[in-house]
Motif scaffolding. Structure first.
Motif, mmCIF file in Angstrom:
data_model
loop_
_atom_site.group_PDB
_atom_site.id
_atom_site.type_symbol
_atom_site.label_atom_id
_atom_site.label_comp_id
_atom_site.label_asym_id
_atom_site.label_seq_id
_atom_site.Cartn_x
_atom_site.Cartn_y
_atom_site.Cartn_z
ATOM 1 N N PHE A 19 9.247 -40.900 -73.700
ATOM 2 C CA PHE A 19 8.683 -39.912 -72.789
ATOM 3 C C PHE A 19 8.768 -40.468 -71.366
ATOM 4 C CE2 PHE A 19 7.605 -37.857 -76.484
ATOM 5 C CZ PHE A 19 6.814 -36.733 -76.312
ATOM 6 N N ASP A 20 9.830 -40.082 -70.646
ATOM 7 C CA ASP A 20 10.076 -40.610 -69.312
ATOM 8 C C ASP A 20 9.612 -39.640 -68.238
ATOM 9 O OD1 ASP A 20 11.952 -38.726 -69.930
ATOM 10 O OD2 ASP A 20 13.661 -39.839 -69.125
ATOM 11 N N THR A 21 8.445 -39.037 -68.453
ATOM 12 C CA THR A 21 7.911 -38.087 -67.474
ATOM 13 C C THR A 21 7.471 -38.822 -66.210
ATOM 14 O OG1 THR A 21 5.735 -38.285 -68.495
ATOM 15 C CG2 THR A 21 7.125 -36.480 -69.249
ATOM 16 N N GLU A 29 -5.474 -37.171 -64.585
ATOM 17 C CA GLU A 29 -5.372 -38.502 -64.009
ATOM 18 C C GLU A 29 -5.495 -39.629 -65.036
ATOM 19 O OE1 GLU A 29 -8.098 -38.919 -60.780
ATOM 20 O OE2 GLU A 29 -7.231 -37.251 -59.634
ATOM 21 N N THR A 30 -6.032 -39.312 -66.221
ATOM 22 C CA THR A 30 -6.230 -40.357 -67.226
ATOM 23 C C THR A 30 -5.557 -40.016 -68.554
ATOM 24 O OG1 THR A 30 -8.349 -40.970 -66.229
ATOM 25 C CG2 THR A 30 -7.957 -41.696 -68.499
ATOM 26 N N MET A 40 2.070 -35.226 -61.997
ATOM 27 C CA MET A 40 2.917 -34.805 -60.886
ATOM 28 C C MET A 40 3.303 -33.332 -61.008
ATOM 29 S SD MET A 40 2.987 -37.667 -59.321
ATOM 30 C CE MET A 40 4.219 -37.353 -58.049
ATOM 31 N N ASP A 41 2.675 -32.627 -61.952
ATOM 32 C CA ASP A 41 2.989 -31.216 -62.210
ATOM 33 C C ASP A 41 4.499 -31.038 -62.344
ATOM 34 O OD1 ASP A 41 2.496 -28.560 -62.713
ATOM 35 O OD2 ASP A 41 2.364 -27.989 -60.601
ATOM 36 N N ARG A 90 10.111 -33.166 -71.315
ATOM 37 C CA ARG A 90 9.165 -33.924 -72.131
ATOM 38 C C ARG A 90 7.725 -33.766 -71.635
ATOM 39 N NH1 ARG A 90 11.018 -35.194 -76.863
ATOM 40 N NH2 ARG A 90 10.336 -37.358 -77.006
ATOM 41 N N ARG A 91 7.526 -32.847 -70.709
ATOM 42 C CA ARG A 91 6.184 -32.591 -70.176
ATOM 43 C C ARG A 91 5.212 -32.312 -71.321
ATOM 44 N NH1 ARG A 91 3.955 -29.311 -65.272
ATOM 45 N NH2 ARG A 91 2.069 -28.359 -66.131
#
Length: 212
Positions: free
Chosen positions: A166-168, A153-154, A177-178, A183-184
Protein backbone atom coordinates in the motif's frame (compact mmCIF):
# COMPACT_ATOMS: atom_id res chain seq x y z
CA UNK A 1 -7.10 12.21 24.89
CA UNK A 2 -6.18 10.80 28.29
CA UNK A 3 -8.71 8.30 29.57
CA UNK A 4 -9.45 6.74 32.91
CA UNK A 5 -11.99 4.27 34.18
CA UNK A 6 -14.45 7.07 34.96
CA UNK A 7 -14.21 8.30 31.38
CA UNK A 8 -14.77 4.80 30.02
CA UNK A 9 -17.77 4.18 32.27
CA UNK A 10 -19.21 7.54 31.19
CA UNK A 11 -18.70 6.59 27.54
CA UNK A 12 -20.39 3.22 28.14
CA UNK A 13 -23.33 5.01 29.77
CA UNK A 14 -23.79 7.31 26.78
CA UNK A 15 -23.59 4.35 24.41
CA UNK A 16 -26.35 2.62 26.38
CA UNK A 17 -28.47 5.77 26.24
CA UNK A 18 -28.09 5.63 22.46
CA UNK A 19 -29.39 2.07 22.35
CA UNK A 20 -26.10 0.18 22.20
CA UNK A 21 -25.11 -2.55 24.58
CA UNK A 22 -21.88 -1.53 26.30
CA UNK A 23 -19.47 -3.06 28.78
CA UNK A 24 -16.01 -2.12 30.08
CA UNK A 25 -13.22 -4.72 30.26
CA UNK A 26 -10.03 -4.19 32.24
CA UNK A 27 -7.83 -5.66 29.49
CA UNK A 28 -7.85 -7.63 26.25
CA UNK A 29 -7.93 -10.97 28.04
CA UNK A 30 -11.02 -9.99 30.02
CA UNK A 31 -12.65 -8.71 26.84
CA UNK A 32 -11.95 -12.04 25.13
CA UNK A 33 -13.57 -13.94 27.99
CA UNK A 34 -16.63 -11.69 27.77
CA UNK A 35 -16.92 -12.22 24.01
CA UNK A 36 -16.67 -16.01 24.30
CA UNK A 37 -19.33 -16.01 27.02
CA UNK A 38 -21.55 -13.80 24.86
CA UNK A 39 -21.11 -16.14 21.90
CA UNK A 40 -22.13 -19.08 24.07
CA UNK A 41 -25.19 -17.13 25.23
CA UNK A 42 -26.24 -16.16 21.70
CA UNK A 43 -25.47 -19.59 20.18
CA UNK A 44 -25.26 -18.07 16.68
CA UNK A 45 -25.84 -20.15 13.57
CA UNK A 46 -22.88 -18.45 11.91
CA UNK A 47 -20.10 -16.01 12.87
CA UNK A 48 -17.88 -13.75 10.78
CA UNK A 49 -15.58 -10.80 11.27
CA UNK A 50 -14.13 -7.61 9.89
CA UNK A 51 -10.44 -6.80 10.19
CA UNK A 52 -9.57 -5.48 13.66
CA UNK A 53 -6.25 -5.58 15.46
CA UNK A 54 -8.09 -5.04 18.73
CA UNK A 55 -10.27 -8.08 18.11
CA UNK A 56 -7.15 -10.16 17.39
CA UNK A 57 -5.62 -8.93 20.67
CA UNK A 58 -8.52 -10.43 22.64
CA UNK A 59 -7.67 -13.92 21.33
CA UNK A 60 -11.15 -14.21 19.81
CA UNK A 61 -10.07 -14.83 16.22
CA UNK A 62 -7.62 -17.58 17.21
CA UNK A 63 -10.34 -19.18 19.32
CA UNK A 64 -12.88 -19.03 16.49
CA UNK A 65 -10.44 -20.72 14.14
CA UNK A 66 -9.96 -23.68 16.49
CA UNK A 67 -13.45 -24.19 17.97
CA UNK A 68 -16.03 -26.46 16.32
CA UNK A 69 -19.28 -25.40 18.00
CA UNK A 70 -20.21 -22.51 15.71
CA UNK A 71 -19.83 -22.21 11.93
CA UNK A 72 -17.16 -19.57 11.26
CA UNK A 73 -16.92 -17.64 8.00
CA UNK A 74 -13.23 -16.72 8.04
CA UNK A 75 -12.82 -13.76 5.71
CA UNK A 76 -9.06 -13.46 6.31
CA UNK A 77 -7.92 -17.08 6.16
CA UNK A 78 -4.33 -17.37 5.01
CA UNK A 79 -3.72 -19.14 1.69
CA UNK A 80 -7.26 -18.65 0.39
CA UNK A 81 -7.57 -16.94 -3.03
CA UNK A 82 -8.74 -13.34 -2.87
CA UNK A 83 -11.87 -14.04 -4.95
CA UNK A 84 -12.93 -16.68 -2.42
CA UNK A 85 -12.34 -14.25 0.45
CA UNK A 86 -14.55 -11.69 -1.30
CA UNK A 87 -17.31 -14.29 -1.56
CA UNK A 88 -16.95 -15.04 2.13
CA UNK A 89 -17.25 -11.33 2.87
CA UNK A 90 -20.54 -11.32 0.97
CA UNK A 91 -21.69 -14.26 3.06
CA UNK A 92 -20.75 -12.32 6.19
CA UNK A 93 -23.44 -9.76 5.37
CA UNK A 94 -26.09 -12.23 6.52
CA UNK A 95 -24.30 -14.06 9.33
CA UNK A 96 -25.88 -14.29 12.78
CA UNK A 97 -23.01 -12.60 14.61
CA UNK A 98 -20.46 -10.16 13.21
CA UNK A 99 -17.32 -9.14 15.10
CA UNK A 100 -14.98 -6.24 14.42
CA UNK A 101 -13.59 -3.02 15.91
CA UNK A 102 -14.15 0.72 15.46
CA UNK A 103 -11.95 3.63 14.41
CA UNK A 104 -13.33 5.94 17.08
CA UNK A 105 -16.03 6.23 19.73
CA UNK A 106 -17.11 9.59 21.11
CA UNK A 107 -17.97 10.58 24.65
CA UNK A 108 -21.43 11.39 23.30
CA UNK A 109 -21.92 7.72 22.42
CA UNK A 110 -21.36 7.71 18.65
CA UNK A 111 -19.26 5.27 16.60
CA UNK A 112 -17.13 6.19 13.58
CA UNK A 113 -15.39 4.33 10.73
CA UNK A 114 -13.67 4.84 7.39
CA UNK A 115 -13.37 1.80 5.17
CA UNK A 116 -11.86 0.78 1.85
CA UNK A 117 -14.43 -1.57 0.27
CA UNK A 118 -17.18 -1.65 2.89
CA UNK A 119 -16.92 -5.28 4.00
CA UNK A 120 -16.40 -4.11 7.59
CA UNK A 121 -18.99 -1.35 7.82
CA UNK A 122 -21.83 -2.86 5.75
CA UNK A 123 -22.54 -5.71 8.22
CA UNK A 124 -22.40 -3.24 11.10
CA UNK A 125 -25.08 -1.09 9.53
CA UNK A 126 -27.43 -3.93 8.51
CA UNK A 127 -27.61 -7.68 8.07
CA UNK A 128 -26.23 -9.72 10.96
CA UNK A 129 -28.63 -10.18 13.86
CA UNK A 130 -25.94 -9.28 16.39
CA UNK A 131 -22.74 -7.22 16.24
CA UNK A 132 -19.91 -7.15 18.80
CA UNK A 133 -17.34 -4.34 18.61
CA UNK A 134 -14.01 -4.18 20.47
CA UNK A 135 -12.62 -0.71 21.19
CA UNK A 136 -9.42 0.21 23.04
CA UNK A 137 -9.35 3.28 25.29
CA UNK A 138 -7.07 5.09 22.82
CA UNK A 139 -10.02 5.37 20.42
CA UNK A 140 -12.24 7.37 22.78
CA UNK A 141 -12.51 10.99 21.63
CA UNK A 142 -14.53 14.06 22.53
CA UNK A 143 -16.86 14.40 19.54
CA UNK A 144 -17.44 13.73 15.86
CA UNK A 145 -14.85 16.26 14.68
CA UNK A 146 -12.22 14.67 16.90
CA UNK A 147 -13.24 11.24 15.62
CA UNK A 148 -12.73 12.21 11.98
CA UNK A 149 -9.42 13.90 12.84
CA UNK A 150 -8.26 10.76 14.62
CA UNK A 151 -9.15 8.61 11.63
CA UNK A 152 -7.41 10.87 9.11
CA UNK A 153 -4.28 11.57 11.15
CA UNK A 154 -3.79 8.30 13.05
CA UNK A 155 -5.92 5.30 12.12
CA UNK A 156 -5.93 5.50 8.32
CA UNK A 157 -2.21 6.24 7.72
CA UNK A 158 -1.09 3.58 10.19
CA UNK A 159 -3.55 1.05 8.78
CA UNK A 160 -2.31 1.66 5.23
CA UNK A 161 1.29 1.34 6.40
CA UNK A 162 0.73 -2.10 7.94
CA UNK A 163 -0.47 -3.56 4.63
CA UNK A 164 2.27 -4.67 2.26
CA UNK A 165 2.20 -2.90 -1.09
CA UNK A 166 0.00 0.00 0.00
CA UNK A 167 2.05 2.92 -1.35
CA UNK A 168 -0.53 5.61 -0.64
CA UNK A 169 0.71 9.16 0.09
CA UNK A 170 -0.33 8.87 3.75
CA UNK A 171 2.16 6.05 4.24
CA UNK A 172 4.92 8.53 3.41
CA UNK A 173 3.54 11.61 5.17
CA UNK A 174 1.79 10.00 8.15
CA UNK A 175 -1.43 11.92 7.54
CA UNK A 176 -4.32 11.85 5.10
CA UNK A 177 -3.62 13.59 1.79
CA UNK A 178 -7.12 13.00 0.38
CA UNK A 179 -5.42 11.05 -2.40
CA UNK A 180 -6.65 9.49 -5.62
CA UNK A 181 -4.52 6.37 -5.20
CA UNK A 182 -6.06 3.07 -6.39
CA UNK A 183 -4.97 1.69 -3.00
CA UNK A 184 -6.77 4.44 -1.07
CA UNK A 185 -8.36 2.93 2.05
CA UNK A 186 -10.58 5.91 2.97
CA UNK A 187 -13.49 5.47 0.57
CA UNK A 188 -16.57 4.88 2.70
CA UNK A 189 -17.59 6.50 5.96
CA UNK A 190 -20.01 5.17 8.57
CA UNK A 191 -21.32 7.02 11.62
CA UNK A 192 -23.73 5.38 14.03
CA UNK A 193 -25.58 7.97 16.10
CA UNK A 194 -27.99 5.46 17.64
CA UNK A 195 -28.45 1.69 17.61
CA UNK A 196 -31.58 0.37 15.92
CA UNK A 197 -32.97 -1.99 16.90
CA UNK A 198 -31.89 -1.30 20.44
CA UNK A 199 -29.24 -3.72 21.70
CA UNK A 200 -28.35 -5.20 18.31
CA UNK A 201 -24.81 -3.83 18.64
CA UNK A 202 -22.67 -4.29 21.74
CA UNK A 203 -19.49 -2.28 22.31
CA UNK A 204 -16.74 -3.77 24.47
CA UNK A 205 -14.61 -0.87 25.74
CA UNK A 206 -11.16 -2.11 26.80
CA UNK A 207 -9.01 -0.25 29.32
CA UNK A 208 -5.85 -0.68 27.26
CA UNK A 209 -4.36 1.07 24.24
CA UNK A 210 -5.15 -1.37 21.44
CA UNK A 211 -5.35 -1.27 17.67
CA UNK A 212 -4.73 1.76 15.46
Amino acid sequence: MDTNNTTMESCALRLRRNGFGATVAANAREAGAYIRARITELAPQSISLGDSMTLYATGTVEWLRTQHSYPFIDTFEQGVPFRELIERRRQALSCDLFLTGANAVTLTGELHWLDMIGNRIAPIAFGPRHVLLTVGRNKIVEDGDAAFKRIRETAAPRNAARHEGFDTPCVKTGRCMDCASPRRICNERLILHKCHPKGRITVVLIDEDLGL
